[in-house]
Design an enzyme around this catalytic site. Structure first.
Site, PDB file in Angstrom:
ATOM      1  N   GLU A 179     -22.117   1.802 -12.820  1.00 16.01           N
ATOM      2  CA  GLU A 179     -20.955   1.006 -12.436  1.00 16.01           C
ATOM      3  C   GLU A 179     -20.950  -0.416 -13.005  1.00 16.01           C
ATOM      4  O   GLU A 179     -21.033  -1.403 -12.259  1.00 16.01           O
ATOM      5  CB  GLU A 179     -20.838   0.948 -10.912  1.00 16.01           C
ATOM      6  N   GLU A 358     -21.204  10.198  -7.954  1.00 18.03           N
ATOM      7  CA  GLU A 358     -21.140   9.713  -6.570  1.00 18.03           C
ATOM      8  C   GLU A 358     -19.794  10.069  -5.986  1.00 18.03           C
ATOM      9  O   GLU A 358     -18.754   9.928  -6.657  1.00 18.03           O
ATOM     10  CB  GLU A 358     -21.299   8.183  -6.474  1.00 18.03           C
TER      11      GLU A 358
HETATM   12  C1  FCB Z   1     -21.134   2.627  -5.210  1.00 14.49           C
HETATM   13  C2  FCB Z   1     -22.576   2.300  -5.527  1.00 14.49           C
HETATM   14  C3  FCB Z   1     -23.548   2.895  -4.560  1.00 14.49           C
HETATM   15  C4  FCB Z   1     -23.057   2.844  -3.140  1.00 14.49           C
HETATM   16  C5  FCB Z   1     -21.649   3.379  -3.045  1.00 14.49           C
HETATM   17  C6  FCB Z   1     -21.088   3.399  -1.644  1.00 14.49           C
HETATM   18  O1  FCB Z   1     -20.311   1.643  -5.744  1.00 14.49           O
HETATM   19  O2  FCB Z   1     -22.908   2.778  -6.811  1.00 14.49           O
HETATM   20  O3  FCB Z   1     -24.784   2.233  -4.741  1.00 14.49           O
HETATM   21  O4  FCB Z   1     -23.183   1.584  -2.636  1.00 14.49           O
HETATM   22  O5  FCB Z   1     -20.801   2.652  -3.857  1.00 14.49           O
END
Ligand code: FCB
Length: 455
Positions: A179, A358
């Site tokens: 990210e 994620e």
């Molecule tokens: C993302 C992050 C991860 C976590 C989630 C909820 O942005 O990569 O580390 O905090 O959000």
């Protein structure tokens, strides 16, 4: 045109919607779970510093102990095995393996990841590593102002090559960055994240150095390993809140800053012209040849998806029809935007195979008589897996899904107040309890594993 929310992803979800080789996983990151902040030669990170500054973390907490995963990893790997996970995405803490971010390697730090990777492989779980999930060695912030300086680029490439050399044969994928938008914008423009700077020009320069460091790291790792390599981006698709030209333009610009600013250089070799024009003097300094380095071919693209952004010149943005609810982070639940967004990425960029690296929700979970009844998380999982299946039906090449997160953990500036885990962590005792959602995910993975295989 009236804005319509995408149709809710209703309908039955079945494991057979996913191909036989589809990878089911869960994700974590080093700073959020490991603890052992000062053990075995680990150097301080910018997040250790940030946590020590009053007012930065909502509950005043820090990462010193977190989930104590550095000691409890055997128990956590056993939990992953119980879940039936095929894959686990974790990150390496740069300051654990090289305390100052340059100079000597820390063998004790590498030994920890060596043990973790072996434990995963013994449990039949694929290790997927991320090199940078935000915990920059603090020494690099002091010496060079961190990512604001181009001098960090070769240092990151050295670190990447060292990891690839040591672990490339046992890792199933390596992602360079997690990210970069968050590192640049939340770390250097809004100051919600470490290092807590408020300077848009600095943030945009940081974004460029991150992308360049990614490209150099890819090149350096290719020279020493055959492991599939990629990057992980957070995409929050932008929608106009009202059917007005102003909101439509706002959404386009927001998309430019979050999605196209990273996708265009990675896959098309340039920054988007409209965003450069918008940034004016805040646009980053780019050297000739940088774009060729940034856009080196990748083996996979990791997408982190949680929610969408509603953009409006009216503040706060007016409510739109069809809202399905909000998570404990206040993030809107919009599974359909995942389908649309993946289809768009495929159409506009023809990216390499995608992993959802994620996706998940924070929920105000409670441990009641040894159980955590988190129906909302089960509904979130179900609807997002259905949305993902729809994208696959549309022809998007998605190879795997990693739920965020395996464990409740340190949620950055929200501290321990927000729980994203499939597994509940009692921070006073470090006791782990599989939530109802963990049981649901486990059953779903088992159904998938039982499907008849061709041949
Ligand atoms: C993302 C992050 C991860 C976590 C989630 C909820 O942005 O990569 O580390 O905090 O959000």
């Amino acid at each position: 045109m009236m804005l319509k929310s995408p149709a809710p992803a209703v309908g039955p979800l079945t494991a057979s919607m996913f191909g036989p080789d589809f990878i089911w996983g869960a994700a974590t990151s080093a700073a959020q779970i490991e603890g052992a902040a000062a053990l075995d030669g680990r150097g301080p990170s910018i997040w250790d510093r940030f946590c020590a500054e009053p007012g930065r973390i909502i509950d005043g907490s820090n990462t010193d102990i977190a989930c104590d995963h550095s000691h409890r990893y055997p128990e956590d790997v056993a939990m992953m095995r119980w879940l039936g996970l095929k894959a686990y995405r974790f990150s390496m803490a740069w300051p654990r393996v090289q305390a100052a971010g340059h100079g000597a390697w820390n063998e004790a730090g590498f030994a920890f990841y060596d043990r973790l990777i072996d434990a995963l492989l013994e449990a039949g779980i694929q290790p997927h590593a991320t090199l940078y999930h935000w915990d920059l060695p603090a020494a690099l912030q002091d010496k060079f102002m961190g990512w604001q300086s181009r001098e960090i680029v070769p240092l990151f490439a050295d670190y990447a090559a060292e990891v690839a050399r040591r672990f490339g044969d046992r890792l199933v994928t390596i992602a360079t960055l997690n990210e970069p938008w968050c590192v640049a914008t939340l770390g250097h423009e809004t100051a919600q994240f470490a290092p807590g700077i408020t300077d848009r020009a600095a943030a945009m320069q940081v974004s460029h150095h991150l992308l360049l460091a990614h490209g150099r790291a890819i090149q350096a790792m290719r020279a020493v390993c055959k492991t599939p390599l990629g990057i992980v981006l957070n995409h929050t698709p932008s929608f106009p809140a009202r059917p007005t030209e102003a909101d439509r333009l706002g959404a386009r610009l927001d998309d430019g800053l979050n999605v196209r600013w990273y996708m265009d250089p990675l896959f098309m070799g340039s920054y988007p012209a409209d965003v450069l024009a918008h940034l004016g003097a805040d646009a980053p300094r780019v050297h000739s040849g940088d774009h060729a380095e940034i856009s080196r071919p990748l083996d996979f693209l990791g997408i982190n998806y949680y929610t969408r952004s509603l953009i409006s010149t009216q503040q706060p943005a007016p409510p739109v029809p069809g809202v399905q609810g909000f998570t404990d982070m206040g993030w809107e639940v919009v599974p359909e935007a995942l389908t649309q967004h993946l289809a768009r990425l495929s159409r506009e960029y023809a990216p390499p195979p995608i992993y959802i690296t994620e996706n998940g929700m924070a929920n105000a979970d409670e441990l009641i008589d040894g159980r955590v009844p988190d129906e909302a998380r089960i509904a979130y999982l179900r609807s997002h897996l259905l949305a993902l299946a729809r994208a696959i039906e549309l022809g998007v090449d998605v190879r795997g899904y990693f739920y965020w997160s395996l464990l409740d953990n340190f949620e950055w500036n929200s501290g321990y107040a927000k729980r994203f885990g499939l597994v509940h962590v009692d921070y006073a005792t470090q006791k782990r309890t599989a939530k109802d959602s963990a049981h649901w995910y486990r059953d779903f993975i088992a159904q998938h594993a039982r499907l008849p295989r061709a041949g």
